[in-house]
Design a protein around this motif. Structure first.
Motif, PDB file in Angstrom:
ATOM      1  N   UNK A  25      39.461  56.004  37.704  1.00 29.81           N
ATOM      2  CA  UNK A  25      40.903  55.933  37.942  1.00 29.81           C
ATOM      3  C   UNK A  25      41.436  54.514  37.753  1.00 29.81           C
ATOM      4  N   UNK A  26      42.707  54.439  37.402  1.00 30.62           N
ATOM      5  CA  UNK A  26      43.390  53.152  37.347  1.00 30.62           C
ATOM      6  C   UNK A  26      43.803  52.770  38.768  1.00 30.62           C
ATOM      7  N   UNK A  27      43.539  51.531  39.141  1.00 28.47           N
ATOM      8  CA  UNK A  27      43.770  51.085  40.517  1.00 28.47           C
ATOM      9  C   UNK A  27      44.724  49.900  40.525  1.00 28.47           C
ATOM     10  N   UNK A  28      45.709  49.979  41.408  1.00 26.46           N
ATOM     11  CA  UNK A  28      46.584  48.839  41.701  1.00 26.46           C
ATOM     12  C   UNK A  28      46.326  48.421  43.133  1.00 26.46           C
ATOM     13  N   UNK A  29      46.030  47.166  43.349  1.00 21.32           N
ATOM     14  CA  UNK A  29      45.677  46.659  44.674  1.00 21.32           C
ATOM     15  C   UNK A  29      46.821  45.839  45.241  1.00 21.32           C
ATOM     16  N   UNK A  30      47.259  46.200  46.427  1.00 17.73           N
ATOM     17  CA  UNK A  30      48.313  45.449  47.106  1.00 17.73           C
ATOM     18  C   UNK A  30      47.674  44.401  48.005  1.00 17.73           C
ATOM     19  N   UNK A  31      48.089  43.145  47.835  1.00 22.23           N
ATOM     20  CA  UNK A  31      47.532  42.068  48.649  1.00 22.23           C
ATOM     21  C   UNK A  31      48.591  41.007  48.889  1.00 22.23           C
ATOM     22  N   UNK A  32      48.499  40.359  50.031  1.00 23.02           N
ATOM     23  CA  UNK A  32      49.445  39.284  50.338  1.00 23.02           C
ATOM     24  C   UNK A  32      49.131  38.013  49.575  1.00 23.02           C
ATOM     25  N   UNK A  33      47.886  37.883  49.108  1.00 22.20           N
ATOM     26  CA  UNK A  33      47.465  36.643  48.449  1.00 22.20           C
ATOM     27  C   UNK A  33      46.752  36.959  47.133  1.00 22.20           C
ATOM     28  N   UNK A  34      47.492  37.283  46.090  1.00 22.03           N
ATOM     29  CA  UNK A  34      46.870  37.672  44.820  1.00 22.03           C
ATOM     30  C   UNK A  34      45.910  36.629  44.259  1.00 22.03           C
ATOM     31  N   UNK A  35      46.232  35.354  44.434  1.00 25.49           N
ATOM     32  CA  UNK A  35      45.387  34.302  43.858  1.00 25.49           C
ATOM     33  C   UNK A  35      44.006  34.260  44.505  1.00 25.49           C
ATOM     34  N   UNK A  36      43.912  34.761  45.739  1.00 24.22           N
ATOM     35  CA  UNK A  36      42.628  34.716  46.455  1.00 24.22           C
ATOM     36  C   UNK A  36      41.919  36.077  46.459  1.00 24.22           C
ATOM     37  N   UNK A  37      42.505  37.050  45.782  1.00 25.20           N
ATOM     38  CA  UNK A  37      41.935  38.397  45.814  1.00 25.20           C
ATOM     39  C   UNK A  37      40.752  38.495  44.851  1.00 25.20           C
ATOM     40  N   UNK A  38      39.557  38.631  45.402  1.00 27.59           N
ATOM     41  CA  UNK A  38      38.350  38.775  44.582  1.00 27.59           C
ATOM     42  C   UNK A  38      38.121  40.266  44.350  1.00 27.59           C
ATOM     43  N   UNK A  39      38.739  40.785  43.303  1.00 32.33           N
ATOM     44  CA  UNK A  39      38.688  42.220  43.021  1.00 32.33           C
ATOM     45  C   UNK A  39      37.976  42.468  41.699  1.00 32.33           C
ATOM     46  N   UNK A  40      37.417  43.652  41.510  1.00 31.43           N
ATOM     47  CA  UNK A  40      36.689  43.942  40.272  1.00 31.43           C
ATOM     48  C   UNK A  40      37.585  43.859  39.044  1.00 31.43           C
ATOM     49  N   UNK A  41      36.963  43.609  37.913  1.00 29.60           N
ATOM     50  CA  UNK A  41      37.705  43.570  36.651  1.00 29.60           C
ATOM     51  C   UNK A  41      38.383  44.914  36.412  1.00 29.60           C
ATOM     52  N   UNK A  42      39.582  44.858  35.865  1.00 30.66           N
ATOM     53  CA  UNK A  42      40.316  46.068  35.555  1.00 30.66           C
ATOM     54  C   UNK A  42      41.278  46.509  36.628  1.00 30.66           C
ATOM     55  N   UNK A  43      41.218  45.888  37.796  1.00 34.01           N
ATOM     56  CA  UNK A  43      42.139  46.238  38.879  1.00 34.01           C
ATOM     57  C   UNK A  43      43.438  45.465  38.708  1.00 34.01           C
ATOM     58  N   UNK A  44      44.561  46.169  38.728  1.00 33.67           N
ATOM     59  CA  UNK A  44      45.867  45.528  38.680  1.00 33.67           C
ATOM     60  C   UNK A  44      46.222  45.035  40.079  1.00 33.67           C
ATOM     61  N   UNK A  45      46.640  43.795  40.182  1.00 37.83           N
ATOM     62  CA  UNK A  45      46.943  43.205  41.483  1.00 37.83           C
ATOM     63  C   UNK A  45      48.450  43.096  41.661  1.00 37.83           C
ATOM     64  N   UNK A  46      48.951  43.589  42.791  1.00 38.98           N
ATOM     65  CA  UNK A  46      50.371  43.503  43.116  1.00 38.98           C
ATOM     66  C   UNK A  46      50.532  42.730  44.414  1.00 38.98           C
ATOM     67  N   UNK A  47      51.468  41.813  44.429  1.00 39.69           N
ATOM     68  CA  UNK A  47      51.711  41.023  45.640  1.00 39.69           C
ATOM     69  C   UNK A  47      52.652  41.781  46.561  1.00 39.69           C
ATOM     70  N   UNK A  48      52.282  41.856  47.828  1.00 41.04           N
ATOM     71  CA  UNK A  48      53.135  42.531  48.785  1.00 41.04           C
ATOM     72  C   UNK A  48      52.459  42.695  50.121  1.00 41.04           C
TER      73      UNK A  48
END
Length: 290
Positions: A25-48
Motif C-alpha cells: 500500500x501507499x503510505x502517508x505518514x503524519x508527523x510534527x517533525x518531518x525533518x526528524x522522521x526516520x521512515x522507510x523509503x517510499x513513505x510520503x511524509x506530511x507535516x501536521x
C-alpha cells in the motif's frame, strides 16, 4: 489507495507503516517533525498534528483509509475529535482504525456517530514499556525496584498491534468492532524481568518495594521513576507527584480481570498467533546490556 498513518514515528505507528508497505500500500505518514522522521523509503511524509486542524485537510487529501490515535504528544485525549472526523469524511476517507489511550476523549464518540467504518484497537500493556521503564535501571544496576512484582498482564508486542491495524485497514469485515489486543500469555512483572535475564545472559532481579517504600522514595525523596504509566497519568489535570503515585499503586495493586485476560483477537484478525515476550526480549536484548 493511500493510507494515512498518524503517530507514524511512535511505538506502534512505525509498525503500522511497515506492515502497510508489506501489504503493497501507499503510505502517508503524519508527523510534527518531518525533518526528524526516520521512515522507510517510499513513505510520503506530511507535516501536521492531530491536536490542531491546521494541516490535516492536506494530510487527508486523497486518502481512503487512516490509522488514528486518540491522544496528543502530551498523552492527553484529543479535544477536537468532531473536527477530525469532519475533515476525514469531507476528504472521502472510508475506513479508520483507532488506537485507544487510557481514557476516551472526543474522537471515539464522533466516530461512532459518523459514516466512517471505524474499528477500535484496545491493547493492554506494550512489551515496549519494558524499554521505557526498565532499560535504564537494568543497564545501570541490574535491578528493577517497583511495587507489586506479582502484578499480572498479557503484554503485547507492538509489532502485532501494527499487524492488526494494517490488516483491518486493507481488508473488509472489521467495521464497528473493538478488538482487545493481548499477547499469548499472562506474565507477572517479576517473570518478565526473569525472561530479560535469560535473553541477556545477565543476573537481573526484581526488587519489590512496599507501598510505603514507594511513597517514601518516589514522593518524599522525589526519586520519581521514568515509568510509562507516570506519563500517561500526567494527563490528569492537577495531579501532583503524590496523586500519581497513589493512582499507580491502585492500578498495580487492584486485580483487573479484563486487563489480565488473554484474548485471541490478534490471531483472529491476522491469522497468526501473537509473539511471546521471550521473542521480544531476544530481539531487544542489546537495549538491556550495560
Amino acid at each position: 489507495m493511500t493510507i494515512l498513518v498518524t503517530g507514524a514515528t511512535g511505538t506502534v505507528g512505525r509498525h503500522v507503516v511497515r506492515h502497510l508497505l508489506d501489504h503493497g500500500r501507499r503510505v502517508r505518514a503524519l508527523t510534527r517533525h518531518p525533518a526528524r522522521a526516520a521512515l522507510p523509503a517510499g513513505v510520503e511524509v506530511a507535516e501536521g498534528d492531530l491536536t490542531s486542524a491546521a494541516g490535516l485537510e492536506a494530510a487527508f487529501d486523497g486518502v481512503t483509509a487512516a490509522h488514528l490515535i486518540t491522544f496528543g504528544g502530551d498523552y492527553r485525549p484529543l479535544d477536537n475529535g468532531p473536527r477530525i472526523v469532519e475533515l476525514a469524511e469531507r476528504a472521502g476517507v472510508r475506513r479508520v482504525t483507532v488506537l485507544g489511550g487510557w481514557r476516551e476523549g472526543t474522537l471515539e464518540p464522533a466516530l461512532r456517530a459518523s459514516r466512517l467504518e471505524w474499528t477500535f484497537l484496545q491493547p493492554v500493556q506494550f512489551m515496549a514499556n519494558a524499554l521505557t521503564d526498565w532499560a535504564g535501571p537494568l543497564r545501570a544496576t541490574g535491578r528493577v525496584r517497583e511495587p507489586y512484582g506479582d502484578r499480572k498482564s498479557p503484554p503485547i508486542d507492538e509489532h502485532d498491534i501494527g499487524a492488526v491495524a494494517a490488516t483491518v485497514l486493507t481488508r473488509d469485515g472489521h467495521a464497528g468492532r473493538s478488538y482487545h489486543l493481548t499477547g499469548p500469555e499472562v506474565l507477572t512483572a517479576r517473570a518478565m524481568v526473569a525472561i530479560l535475564a535469560e535473553a541477556t545472559g545477565r543476573d537481573l532481579r526484581f526488587d519489590e518495594l512496599t507501598p510505603d517504600q514507594v511513597r517514601r522514595e518516589w514522593v518524599a525523596e522525589g526519586r520519581r521513576p521514568d515509568l510509562s504509566l507516570f506519563r500517561a497519568f500526567s494527563e490528569v489535570d492537577g495531579a501532583g507527584q503524590a496523586d500519581l503515585v497513589e493512582m499507580l499503586l491502585r492500578l498495580y495493586g487492584t486485580p483487573n480481570e479484563l486487563a489480565t485476560t488473554v484474548t485471541g483477537d490478534v490471531e483472529r484478525v491476522t491469522g497468526r498467533p501473537p509473539r511471546t515476550f521471550a521473542q521480544w526480549a531476544a530481539d531487544h536484548a542489546h537495549h538491556f546490556q550495560p
